[in-house]
Design an enzyme around this catalytic site. Sequence first.
Site, PDB file in Angstrom:
ATOM      1  N   ARG F 101       1.340  32.686  -3.148  1.00 49.90           N
ATOM      2  CA  ARG F 101       1.227  31.758  -4.290  1.00 49.90           C
ATOM      3  C   ARG F 101       1.585  30.330  -3.884  1.00 49.90           C
ATOM      4  NH1 ARG F 101      -1.760  30.066  -7.253  1.00 49.90           N
ATOM      5  NH2 ARG F 101      -2.423  32.218  -7.528  1.00 49.90           N
ATOM      6  N   LYS F 136       0.675   6.135  -8.743  1.00 43.09           N
ATOM      7  CA  LYS F 136       0.686   7.084  -9.870  1.00 43.09           C
ATOM      8  C   LYS F 136       0.451   8.497  -9.327  1.00 43.09           C
ATOM      9  CE  LYS F 136      -0.867   3.546 -13.077  1.00 43.09           C
ATOM     10  NZ  LYS F 136      -1.961   2.957 -13.890  1.00 43.09           N
ATOM     11  N   LYS F 168       4.043  -9.210  -9.738  1.00 42.67           N
ATOM     12  CA  LYS F 168       3.537  -9.085 -11.102  1.00 42.67           C
ATOM     13  C   LYS F 168       4.221 -10.115 -11.990  1.00 42.67           C
ATOM     14  CE  LYS F 168       2.792  -4.114 -10.658  1.00 42.67           C
ATOM     15  NZ  LYS F 168       2.802  -2.827 -11.375  1.00 42.67           N
ATOM     16  N   GLU F 197      -0.879  -9.820  -8.755  1.00 41.60           N
ATOM     17  CA  GLU F 197      -1.688  -9.358  -9.884  1.00 41.60           C
ATOM     18  C   GLU F 197      -1.905 -10.539 -10.816  1.00 41.60           C
ATOM     19  OE1 GLU F 197      -0.433  -5.569 -11.711  1.00 41.60           O
ATOM     20  OE2 GLU F 197      -0.703  -6.583 -13.641  1.00 41.60           O
ATOM     21  N   ASP F 218      -6.621  -8.120 -12.977  1.00 39.44           N
ATOM     22  CA  ASP F 218      -6.188  -7.174 -14.000  1.00 39.44           C
ATOM     23  C   ASP F 218      -6.994  -7.353 -15.275  1.00 39.44           C
ATOM     24  OD1 ASP F 218      -4.565  -5.186 -15.128  1.00 39.44           O
ATOM     25  OD2 ASP F 218      -3.307  -6.712 -16.070  1.00 39.44           O
TER      26      ASP F 218
END
Lengths: 281, 281, 281, 281, 281, 281
Positions: F101, F136, F168, F197, F218
């Site tokens: 598994r 992410k 940012k 950004e 962006d």
Amino acid sequence: MFRHPLDPAQVSAQVAAALAEDVGPGDLNAALIDPTQRLRARVMTREAGVFCGRPWVEEIFRVLDPQVALTWAVADGDALTADQTLLTLEGPARAILTGERCALNFMQTLSATATVTRQWSAPLEGKGLTLLDTRKTLPGLRTAQKYAVLCGGGANHRMGLFDAFLIKENHIAAAGGIEAAVNAARAFAPTRPVEIEVETVTEFEVALAAGADLIMLDEFDEEALHAAMAYPRGATKIEVSGNVDPGRLQALAALGVDYVSLGALTKHIRALDLSLRAERA
Amino acid sequence: MFRHPLDPAQVSAQVAAALAEDVGPGDLNAALIDPTQRLRARVMTREAGVFCGRPWVEEIFRVLDPQVALTWAVADGDALTADQTLLTLEGPARAILTGERCALNFMQTLSATATVTRQWSAPLEGKGLTLLDTRKTLPGLRTAQKYAVLCGGGANHRMGLFDAFLIKENHIAAAGGIEAAVNAARAFAPTRPVEIEVETVTEFEVALAAGADLIMLDEFDEEALHAAMAYPRGATKIEVSGNVDPGRLQALAALGVDYVSLGALTKHIRALDLSLRAERA
Amino acid sequence: MFRHPLDPAQVSAQVAAALAEDVGPGDLNAALIDPTQRLRARVMTREAGVFCGRPWVEEIFRVLDPQVALTWAVADGDALTADQTLLTLEGPARAILTGERCALNFMQTLSATATVTRQWSAPLEGKGLTLLDTRKTLPGLRTAQKYAVLCGGGANHRMGLFDAFLIKENHIAAAGGIEAAVNAARAFAPTRPVEIEVETVTEFEVALAAGADLIMLDEFDEEALHAAMAYPRGATKIEVSGNVDPGRLQALAALGVDYVSLGALTKHIRALDLSLRAERA
Amino acid sequence: MFRHPLDPAQVSAQVAAALAEDVGPGDLNAALIDPTQRLRARVMTREAGVFCGRPWVEEIFRVLDPQVALTWAVADGDALTADQTLLTLEGPARAILTGERCALNFMQTLSATATVTRQWSAPLEGKGLTLLDTRKTLPGLRTAQKYAVLCGGGANHRMGLFDAFLIKENHIAAAGGIEAAVNAARAFAPTRPVEIEVETVTEFEVALAAGADLIMLDEFDEEALHAAMAYPRGATKIEVSGNVDPGRLQALAALGVDYVSLGALTKHIRALDLSLRAERA
Amino acid sequence: MFRHPLDPAQVSAQVAAALAEDVGPGDLNAALIDPTQRLRARVMTREAGVFCGRPWVEEIFRVLDPQVALTWAVADGDALTADQTLLTLEGPARAILTGERCALNFMQTLSATATVTRQWSAPLEGKGLTLLDTRKTLPGLRTAQKYAVLCGGGANHRMGLFDAFLIKENHIAAAGGIEAAVNAARAFAPTRPVEIEVETVTEFEVALAAGADLIMLDEFDEEALHAAMAYPRGATKIEVSGNVDPGRLQALAALGVDYVSLGALTKHIRALDLSLRAERA
Amino acid sequence: MFRHPLDPAQVSAQVAAALAEDVGPGDLNAALIDPTQRLRARVMTREAGVFCGRPWVEEIFRVLDPQVALTWAVADGDALTADQTLLTLEGPARAILTGERCALNFMQTLSATATVTRQWSAPLEGKGLTLLDTRKTLPGLRTAQKYAVLCGGGANHRMGLFDAFLIKENHIAAAGGIEAAVNAARAFAPTRPVEIEVETVTEFEVALAAGADLIMLDEFDEEALHAAMAYPRGATKIEVSGNVDPGRLQALAALGVDYVSLGALTKHIRALDLSLRAERA
């Protein structure tokens, strides 16, 4: 007497930390090398010294790729000349290049300690004075540096706070006197060695009477030193610590001092100059 | 621009390793001190330098006993004179004495790097030449030493093998030329910086044409150096590495070299002379 | 003389291992308890003994939930009667019930060692014979058990293989004799204690002459024992090891034996009978 | 049915902890042994018992030096007589002597549990009553001790708080009754076993009606026990816990009790008497 | 019934791994932020769903900087609408920005599982059919995902290989039949639940007779399913596994199936769309 | 260009975590299998995709039992059809069933990322637009997922907060403007890449003038995008982030955008459908 059998778990933890900080999430540069490419390379000295570091280098390549074959031309403790080959590596190019810097860092740092220790200890051979290290070490590398001191011909003082008493001013004040402090130590851990740091001949006399295993003379001037060394001292050993120059060591040996401990062996580092050179096919 | 926010997990791991090797199964000596006894002590310099080490000392006493209160007289990066108080500790005597050596070891080792970095970097201020560190570091202490370089006024080169390409002889041979190696690096990790180490002006020209972000001139003699610096180089930066003396730095700055990287900042250590002195009540 | 300051990192690692094996991926049973419910509970004895275990219990609830307040009625080393309250816990019911078994397991195991040590050591008070523990301990709990021996009134022999020499048959054979083995040990680690295990009076005499710090008489019969104890022995201490009964201890004390070491203190465990009882509101 | 396949990660962690506390920064004594010296030694019993411990001994020497060859004369679970050879070790003397005490400590501790379990369980064979262990174990050694219980012929109750419900007084009070507690447990983790501890026949009846998988009769007297065992109980199993003597086990078996759980199997330890004897060449 | 009390050691290990991979040797970007700057920020949804993740977010900021104050507008298990505030953070800007992505990653991943579980389980409320998860989880996040399943209204099947038997084809073949396999499991671990996976009605009948706690019907067609559900089955529960659509769930519930287990709950992830927005002063 | 040489320490840590959560204190089910039984099994696809996961599967069986022989029919990055054999395993049945598994979980999760990356990146081949991943990711699996992105034909953006600046809004505000922020970054870490950004064409112009290595647009609308792409931009690269559909990628490529970064590659997972099938002897 043989070299200290290092705990493999310590070597392994030190290597894991070193690889983690150098390789981190993965060696970008290795992506430029075909995984099937092989390399033959030599680690060379650029200056003379005393070698130390084999167990760490072996562990590095065991972890990275056991297919890297290491052929050693030297053993830990060997004297080195400039332009000498220490080690030949042969195997997958990726692993050799990934491990190169870590391996050099261990060898250059530990050989530094072995080299300086040999410089201090060689003239003492046969003089009855033993050179000791201290707890003034590079954080995380104490066991490795203490092994390097052995390779250089020195001896190890206590490893840490856990394996011997060193009774200082604060302990004496807390116990209410040198004798009380020694008794407390004996009662607490009867089989552990007890050393006392003293600052005057009077304190020395009390420490001797209290049956210390070892007495450290802290910044004794010439007169105080001679006075202390004149006492009959049975099984008690005498240590001089601190800033001494090589010439003074001979004088201390002549006086019958048993140990000189030198923080400089492990707290200062003059990295041995080494390089890895790839051989062309 | 502010000081590097160290990862607390790294500081914590380095302190845990240092305490483990010094305290091990328990501090025998602390058994001589009443657990309720309190102490006030100061950490003092015995020589001038640049300070580094606060986060490690704070972590040591947080782990040993959060009741030890630390009052700092200096911040990381501050210039130090001899006989200056760095820190006052107040709290349980046991914890202060148990942590003393670990704390001094971190401060003396990291201040060594901050101090030597300041010596090299101070004369360069405003000259457009930045001093960089290397990967020649003490195993297990890289992030700490790179932070010390920042405290001393230098800047950090790559952290390890994972955050930038440094294309050397072996990579060029594997790729079949400098341009092919740069292209491979760009294809593999397009947003990572690409540095190339070159040994001749011809190689330099190719590296420039290939669009390297950074070119390292390896053992260029005076003539080759002037030739290289005469090329228009757009966004590409120039690094000189290796054995330079302070005087030469000024010449390199005048030529427009962007960076000099010095292994000596982190591989050699001349521990700053510090001591902890208990204060009498 | 004060209780041994345990390394908090060791206590913490032992507690983490114990919680991991009991709580694993999460305490199912706690799901039946409202997270806001509070509980007040007492840990009680069901039989007499000597207490040991506070630092481990404190660490357990510090990890699980610092809101559990512990009020101790006893300190480590205190004599206990049956039906005595050791500790009152008050706080979130979930954390108290989750930690209950781990806490009891540490207390019942370590109090077992403290209790048996007290039984052996109490009759020796003032007789000049000290009871020592050995390396025959429960794997993973050595530092904890050695602390329990102190709580019971015994003393600690070496912690492990790292803090003292114990020269046995194999080492003597390897070195080519007792004297050669002692010399090798002194040369290798001059400040470490050297103990020799001997099997005959002849060996004893050689060991004494070689200047051992400690000599262990291994299965000496009455006659041999008396012969050995008749030698003048300077700073050398004498240890008798192995299977002795309490009555014999008095005889050994009378003969001037310094230490008796007993594996039984730490290798056999008769867990102290304890229970946790919730109090009704 | 075969022996439980231990998680190698658990064995490895237990051995690492044991070696760390015994070898620490390095085995001083091994320094007296030539690294090339070889040894042949046997582990012998001094008394009868049931053996347990092979996986831990194998891991110890795998870690210390894979060149130590182990030849086993027994398997876990085998009955032992006095003066029997368990194991022959052959290989580098240093590694054998470094690992000796750790290996003996695991074998003597785990064989203790296997031995006492066999004493309790052997007379029950074929009687339909199964002997279970509890969570009253040595901190850090639970999985090892539960494996030893299997070797001795007992069976394992839940491993910890994570793999079964054991609903006690506090949970019943929190849920507002036995039935509510069982329903909450079923709703929360429908496939986990639910056991209830009851103190009266009335509670027993409610627990039975609530469909508990297992009911533990807590300190039932003879009359209450007979009353409970007279109920038809479908798939529900009955456990008796606590202080029973061997004679009573037969009576419980005759009554149809399914399980008796005994804390004594794992919380009390009477280490099996073992020794390692070097063989002369 | 209350939410599962997660083992804090598991949450802590998962957060440590996540921070290590994101922050590594230190957050470069934080160097652009004054260490004394404060920030107030909100975590917002961009879509509807079910929330899960609080313990991980709390641990992240506890580790990075306990001065970051978290004010939660939702609890784990709450239904979310788009553009809803989940959490307000206030404190040192560096720590908030360093932890932002880690915190969002945990919330978006775990809320994904809670959300999909709610979608499947909500229509089953009161129908007597319980939705179970499986061992098909994201490596390293099983305990977290199983907690998210609870938050979504499902229930947990076994945690892993250690807490229940699931007898499949290979085990049946090894034991020589279903009954033999069940008996072996009962003998080995009498209090552990035993589930059997069957492929035909004949096997089902045997498994039922063998007294399995749970039987999993593997890819039964409609006819076989009806045949199986027609058997009287006492305490044995029935699980249907595999690819079912929501409509079929109602039919299974109507037939009396006890559990449906769905790998899709935890092996597929559709991360919930969340963002952190700084608030201007 | 070759596949990324993963850090073996990372693979090893991810596998250790996965085995710990599945095997925990030991695989109950394996107790039903004779330790000497052998098995031959194949891992098969049930659907098409792109493969990723070999190093993790190899590590699983290396840890569980090196006697399991793996014969691979595919390499990481290979395209897969339904019903294809990926791998044949042969060896001890226990180890194969214990690891099954975990092995499938790694392969199904990582192949999911490789597969979706290939779907997005394949149409871009030769168009000059590179697909990048983001931060992410699934907590604990970032290095694994970034490797899977490479296997799928995408490229890696920064690994974490440590290897590049992404300036940012908050950083710009803190520094007092884009140019000041870029200067601060260059001063702090001169050799690290600096990305900014921007939200408007005006900001874009400033970022370009400040010499950013990379500018992220962006949520630019069509008009703003065209305006930005019209600027001559030297060595600066342009990244578009966020929600794009496959069709739009072609338009962005045509405009000269260098990179598109997609969180969807790693935050959403649609596990590849795989199974392990035992072969009958």
